[in-house]
Motif scaffolding. Structure first.
Motif, PDB file in Angstrom:
ATOM      1  N   MET A 277       0.785  -1.248  -0.013  1.00  0.00           N
ATOM      2  CA  MET A 277       0.041   0.211  -0.027  1.00  0.00           C
ATOM      3  C   MET A 277       1.062   1.277  -0.195  1.00  0.00           C
ATOM      4  O   MET A 277       1.636   1.324   0.870  1.00  0.00           O
ATOM      5  N   TYR A 278       0.467   2.052  -0.815  1.00  0.00           N
ATOM      6  CA  TYR A 278       1.386   3.379  -1.016  1.00  0.00           C
ATOM      7  C   TYR A 278       0.743   4.523  -0.261  1.00  0.00           C
ATOM      8  O   TYR A 278      -0.304   4.611  -0.453  1.00  0.00           O
ATOM      9  N   LEU A 279       1.488   5.171   0.598  1.00  0.00           N
ATOM     10  CA  LEU A 279       0.887   6.444   1.229  1.00  0.00           C
ATOM     11  C   LEU A 279       1.696   7.531   0.623  1.00  0.00           C
ATOM     12  O   LEU A 279       2.879   7.602   0.810  1.00  0.00           O
ATOM     13  N   SER A 280       0.562   8.541   0.694  1.00  0.00           N
ATOM     14  CA  SER A 280       1.227   9.735   0.072  1.00  0.00           C
ATOM     15  C   SER A 280       2.204  10.314   1.241  1.00  0.00           C
ATOM     16  O   SER A 280       1.783  10.083   2.572  1.00  0.00           O
ATOM     17  N   PRO A 281       3.224  11.316   0.926  1.00  0.00           N
ATOM     18  CA  PRO A 281       4.077  11.968   2.094  1.00  0.00           C
ATOM     19  C   PRO A 281       3.165  12.812   2.905  1.00  0.00           C
ATOM     20  O   PRO A 281       3.503  13.134   3.974  1.00  0.00           O
ATOM     21  N   THR A 282       2.052  13.229   2.593  1.00  0.00           N
ATOM     22  CA  THR A 282       1.232  13.981   3.067  1.00  0.00           C
ATOM     23  C   THR A 282       0.033  13.208   3.985  1.00  0.00           C
ATOM     24  O   THR A 282      -1.225  14.076   4.407  1.00  0.00           O
ATOM     25  N   SER A 283      -0.053  12.032   3.902  1.00  0.00           N
ATOM     26  CA  SER A 283      -1.035  11.208   4.535  1.00  0.00           C
ATOM     27  C   SER A 283      -0.894  11.425   6.094  1.00  0.00           C
ATOM     28  O   SER A 283       0.132  11.296   6.462  1.00  0.00           O
ATOM     29  N   PRO A 284      -2.026  11.554   6.516  1.00  0.00           N
ATOM     30  CA  PRO A 284      -2.114  11.483   8.027  1.00  0.00           C
ATOM     31  C   PRO A 284      -1.863  10.093   8.727  1.00  0.00           C
ATOM     32  O   PRO A 284      -1.028  10.286   9.584  1.00  0.00           O
ATOM     33  N   LEU A 285      -2.142   9.141   7.963  1.00  0.00           N
ATOM     34  CA  LEU A 285      -1.646   7.652   8.642  1.00  0.00           C
ATOM     35  C   LEU A 285       0.130   7.800   8.474  1.00  0.00           C
ATOM     36  O   LEU A 285       0.493   7.170   9.520  1.00  0.00           O
ATOM     37  N   LEU A 286       0.638   8.058   7.404  1.00  0.00           N
ATOM     38  CA  LEU A 286       1.911   8.265   7.408  1.00  0.00           C
ATOM     39  C   LEU A 286       2.569   9.118   8.558  1.00  0.00           C
ATOM     40  O   LEU A 286       3.590   8.781   9.201  1.00  0.00           O
ATOM     41  N   PHE A 287       1.867  10.189   8.619  1.00  0.00           N
ATOM     42  CA  PHE A 287       2.127  11.282   9.742  1.00  0.00           C
ATOM     43  C   PHE A 287       2.131  10.483  11.147  1.00  0.00           C
ATOM     44  O   PHE A 287       3.052  10.700  12.021  1.00  0.00           O
ATOM     45  N   LEU A 288       1.112   9.735  11.370  1.00  0.00           N
ATOM     46  CA  LEU A 288       0.786   9.201  12.669  1.00  0.00           C
ATOM     47  C   LEU A 288       1.906   8.068  12.943  1.00  0.00           C
ATOM     48  O   LEU A 288       2.417   7.638  14.176  1.00  0.00           O
ATOM     49  N   ALA A 289       2.222   7.366  11.713  1.00  0.00           N
ATOM     50  CA  ALA A 289       3.036   5.946  11.881  1.00  0.00           C
ATOM     51  C   ALA A 289       4.615   6.711  12.134  1.00  0.00           C
ATOM     52  O   ALA A 289       5.266   6.279  13.145  1.00  0.00           O
ATOM     53  N   ASN A 290       5.010   7.834  11.545  1.00  0.00           N
ATOM     54  CA  ASN A 290       6.246   8.421  11.772  1.00  0.00           C
ATOM     55  C   ASN A 290       6.382   8.929  13.134  1.00  0.00           C
ATOM     56  O   ASN A 290       7.303   8.576  13.769  1.00  0.00           O
ATOM     57  N   GLU A 291       5.135   9.392  13.671  1.00  0.00           N
ATOM     58  CA  GLU A 291       5.279  10.036  15.074  1.00  0.00           C
ATOM     59  C   GLU A 291       5.363   8.941  15.981  1.00  0.00           C
ATOM     60  O   GLU A 291       6.044   9.174  17.050  1.00  0.00           O
ATOM     61  N   ALA A 292       4.780   7.914  15.662  1.00  0.00           N
ATOM     62  CA  ALA A 292       4.800   6.721  16.740  1.00  0.00           C
ATOM     63  C   ALA A 292       6.211   6.467  16.754  1.00  0.00           C
ATOM     64  O   ALA A 292       6.853   5.900  17.760  1.00  0.00           O
ATOM     65  N   ARG A 293       6.815   6.130  15.443  1.00  0.00           N
ATOM     66  CA  ARG A 293       8.194   5.614  15.557  1.00  0.00           C
ATOM     67  C   ARG A 293       9.226   6.577  16.154  1.00  0.00           C
ATOM     68  O   ARG A 293       9.978   6.138  16.825  1.00  0.00           O
ATOM     69  N   ARG A 294       8.952   7.859  15.913  1.00  0.00           N
ATOM     70  CA  ARG A 294       9.816   9.010  16.553  1.00  0.00           C
ATOM     71  C   ARG A 294       9.715   9.002  18.029  1.00  0.00           C
ATOM     72  O   ARG A 294      10.772   8.945  18.919  1.00  0.00           O
ATOM     73  N   ARG A 295       8.563   8.753  18.740  1.00  0.00           N
ATOM     74  CA  ARG A 295       8.389   8.554  19.993  1.00  0.00           C
ATOM     75  C   ARG A 295       9.015   7.486  20.638  1.00  0.00           C
ATOM     76  O   ARG A 295       9.645   7.488  21.754  1.00  0.00           O
ATOM     77  N   TYR A 296       8.889   6.531  19.823  1.00  0.00           N
ATOM     78  CA  TYR A 296       9.437   4.964  20.354  1.00  0.00           C
ATOM     79  C   TYR A 296      10.970   5.273  20.262  1.00  0.00           C
ATOM     80  O   TYR A 296      11.448   4.622  21.233  1.00  0.00           O
ATOM     81  N   ALA A 297      11.473   5.608  19.383  1.00  0.00           N
ATOM     82  CA  ALA A 297      13.028   5.733  19.289  1.00  0.00           C
ATOM     83  C   ALA A 297      13.569   6.653  20.189  1.00  0.00           C
ATOM     84  O   ALA A 297      14.462   6.358  21.180  1.00  0.00           O
ATOM     85  N   ARG A 298      12.805   7.831  20.652  1.00  0.00           N
ATOM     86  CA  ARG A 298      13.298   8.671  21.710  1.00  0.00           C
ATOM     87  C   ARG A 298      13.175   8.097  22.943  1.00  0.00           C
ATOM     88  O   ARG A 298      13.874   8.167  23.846  1.00  0.00           O
ATOM     89  N   ALA A 299      12.083   7.041  23.103  1.00  0.00           N
ATOM     90  CA  ALA A 299      11.830   6.358  24.692  1.00  0.00           C
ATOM     91  C   ALA A 299      13.155   5.699  24.814  1.00  0.00           C
ATOM     92  O   ALA A 299      13.609   5.421  25.803  1.00  0.00           O
ATOM     93  N   ARG A 300      13.424   4.879  23.583  1.00  0.00           N
ATOM     94  CA  ARG A 300      14.403   3.643  23.819  1.00  0.00           C
ATOM     95  C   ARG A 300      15.725   4.504  23.730  1.00  0.00           C
ATOM     96  O   ARG A 300      16.901   3.962  24.457  1.00  0.00           O
ATOM     97  N   ALA A 301      15.996   5.721  23.266  1.00  0.00           N
ATOM     98  CA  ALA A 301      17.471   6.394  23.265  1.00  0.00           C
ATOM     99  C   ALA A 301      17.713   6.954  24.731  1.00  0.00           C
ATOM    100  O   ALA A 301      18.835   7.283  25.203  1.00  0.00           O
ATOM    101  N   SER A 302      16.749   7.378  25.571  1.00  0.00           N
ATOM    102  CA  SER A 302      17.071   7.967  26.834  1.00  0.00           C
ATOM    103  C   SER A 302      16.569   7.424  27.974  1.00  0.00           C
ATOM    104  O   SER A 302      15.466   7.097  27.950  1.00  0.00           O
TER     105      SER A 302
END
Length: 74
Positions: free
Chosen positions: A1-26
Motif C-alpha cells: 500500500m502506497y501512502l502519500s508523504p502528506t498522508s495522515p496515516l504516514l504522519f501518525l506512523a512516523n510520529e509513533a516511530r519517533r516517540r518510540y525511538a526517543r523512548a529507547r534512546a534516553s
C-alpha cells in the motif's frame, strides 16, 4: 500500500516511530516516553477505526445512489 508523504496515516506512523525511538534512546525519559508511545498507538488505532467506519458509511450511501440512463442512450 502506497501512502502519500502528506498522508495522515504516514504522519501518525512516523510520529509513533519517533516517540518510540526517543523512548529507547534516553533512560531518563523512559517511563514517560513509553507511556506516550502507548497513548499514541491507542489514538492511531481509534483514528483508523473511525476512518474505516466513516469510509464504509460513505461507500454504502454512494452505492445506493442510482443514476438514471441518459435519454437516447444505447
Amino acid at each position: 500500500m502506497y501512502l502519500s508523504p502528506t498522508s495522515p496515516l504516514l504522519f501518525l506512523a512516523n510520529e509513533a516511530r519517533r516517540r518510540y525511538a526517543r523512548a529507547r534512546a534516553s533512560e531518563d525519559l523512559g517511563a514517560s516516553a513509553i507511556e506516550w508511545v502507548i497513548i499514541t498507538g491507542i489514538l492511531v488505532a481509534i483514528a483508523a477505526a473511525i476512518g474505516l467506519v466513516i469510509y464504509n458509511l460513505v461507500k454504502t450511501e454512494a452505492d445506493s445512489i442510482t443514476i438514471p440512463d441518459a435519454p437516447g442512450g444505447p
